[in-house]
Motif scaffolding. Sequence first.
Motif, mmCIF file in Angstrom:
data_model
loop_
_atom_site.group_PDB
_atom_site.id
_atom_site.type_symbol
_atom_site.label_atom_id
_atom_site.label_comp_id
_atom_site.label_asym_id
_atom_site.label_seq_id
_atom_site.Cartn_x
_atom_site.Cartn_y
_atom_site.Cartn_z
ATOM 1 N N SER A 25 -8.547 11.492 -0.876
ATOM 2 C CA SER A 25 -8.043 10.775 -2.051
ATOM 3 C C SER A 25 -7.550 11.796 -3.051
ATOM 4 C CB SER A 25 -9.140 9.897 -2.665
ATOM 5 O OG SER A 25 -9.376 8.785 -1.832
ATOM 6 N N ASP A 132 1.138 3.492 3.682
ATOM 7 C CA ASP A 132 0.418 2.520 2.853
ATOM 8 C C ASP A 132 -0.729 3.166 2.063
ATOM 9 O OD1 ASP A 132 2.029 0.411 3.472
ATOM 10 O OD2 ASP A 132 0.622 -0.586 4.839
ATOM 11 N N ARG A 133 -1.188 4.328 2.515
ATOM 12 C CA ARG A 133 -2.274 5.023 1.793
ATOM 13 C C ARG A 133 -1.730 5.938 0.692
ATOM 14 N NH1 ARG A 133 -7.101 4.307 4.770
ATOM 15 N NH2 ARG A 133 -6.667 2.530 6.110
ATOM 16 N N LYS A 135 -0.006 6.300 -2.784
ATOM 17 C CA LYS A 135 0.152 5.423 -3.945
ATOM 18 C C LYS A 135 1.228 5.904 -4.911
ATOM 19 C CE LYS A 135 -2.941 2.971 -2.091
ATOM 20 N NZ LYS A 135 -2.497 1.761 -1.372
ATOM 21 N N ARG A 136 1.477 7.214 -4.899
ATOM 22 C CA ARG A 136 2.558 7.770 -5.721
ATOM 23 C C ARG A 136 3.199 8.915 -4.962
ATOM 24 N NH1 ARG A 136 1.560 9.406 -11.799
ATOM 25 N NH2 ARG A 136 3.786 9.796 -11.506
ATOM 26 N N GLU A 156 -4.859 7.469 -1.404
ATOM 27 C CA GLU A 156 -6.153 6.813 -1.509
ATOM 28 C C GLU A 156 -6.667 6.550 -0.101
ATOM 29 O OE1 GLU A 156 -6.102 3.967 -4.924
ATOM 30 O OE2 GLU A 156 -7.161 2.744 -3.428
#
Lengths: 170, 300
Positions: A25, A132-133, A135-136, A156
């Motif tokens: 993460s 999909d994991r 986020k930016r 994430e």
Amino acid sequence: MKVLRAPLTDEDIRAVAEGEEVLISGVMYTARDAAHRRLAEAAARGEDWPVDLKGQILYYTGPCPAAPGEVIGPAGPTTSGRMDPYTPLLLSRGLKAMVGKGRRSKEVLAAMEKYGALYLVTYGGLGVLLADRIKRAEVVAYPDLGPEAIFRLEVEHFPAIRPTASYLQR
Amino acid sequence: MGRRRVLRVSRHKFPKLVLDPEVVKELCLRAVSRLPADVRRALEAAREREEDPVAKRTLRLILENARLAAERGRPLCQDTGVAVVFVELGQEVRLVGDLEAAVNEGVRRAYVGGYLRRSVVADPLLRENTGDNTPAVLHVELRPGDEVKITVVPKGIGSENMSRLAMLKPADGRTGVINFVLETVARAGPNACPPLVVGVGVGGTMERAAYLAKKALLRRLDEPNPRPHLRELEEELFERVNELGIGPEGLGGRTTALAVLVEAFPTHIGGLPVAVNLGCHAARHATAVWRPGRGWEVQA
């Protein structure tokens, strides 16, 4: 499951066992063939790098362009071994972990040992699932390289595995 | 007399075809986002067969990724490849316009307009990206008849880089071929994104063997070679490749290959060329057929 988050410490790295699955993460940078070459050329000229890789995690990927509504296009791992000629240099400058797929050279494994770094693999060909994991995503260096630019990603629960000796062996 | 004969020939009605780049574009977009049904079935069968929990889960993730990609119409894998385009051209068909330009225009529209990754550099040594994934690698084969078939194979480099060719000696024989295939798959290990489709070309000349190996990747996975000795070779190779234990994504397991497909061609008395073209689990290709009066039909 352990969650790794950059900047990584030596302690974080020692704590991951062979064959162990982890989640990443936070921040990862991307680089593949052309970006590695540019970093090596910059180092040879004595120039500063456009990103500070100290304690960071590098993800070997060259994503598809983002379609409307996407953070990033499909973004699975590329074959790590092509980066081997450059990797000891990056490790000597503090890079702590790499995420890709496939085997590494003896020189890279030795440099990982020497500098205290971790090699993780993720799932080749799972471009959509892995994107999909993410986020930016933003390009932070070498935008002219297109898919080979250096991106700063925020991820994430990005899945990865520390490969076993049998995975790495020829 | 000669002149009259020429006139008679020119009156024969050859069906005319202008290749619309949109056909190639659609095939590119379809191929990158949808696994062929036989490949999906092979992955599902492998998931049921696997006993190793990591291998089973990895196959489940591969299938889940394929489902999401098809649903969203987005590429299964970010490496949307070099577009390898096979055209089987019926000799009766009169092509109007520039076939290669139309193919490249279709590739350009798909890769730029479809948000696919552009992975082609203009020169292998200078390495500047062409920006639109052209040129395609175009193969044209003449066929009797009046149909045209186009197949687009977006070929990723992870598996292509681990492919190999050897000029074996006739004395090496069947055993030599088997050993070379096994060695190639073992050397590839996790790098080529297993479970693999293994295309093997045996015979011909150096370039014919490589071409046969590539074409083998287009075959249906569930249809063995019709020639009995080649079918047996495929079966033995399939079994032995899967005994290597590399497994899905190289993480171990019984499923290292989804299929081994062998194509053969007559060869020289002194030679035994063998080429192994590896395909990753995203075994992508899409085909359309043109018939006079019916136009293009995309094959499911």
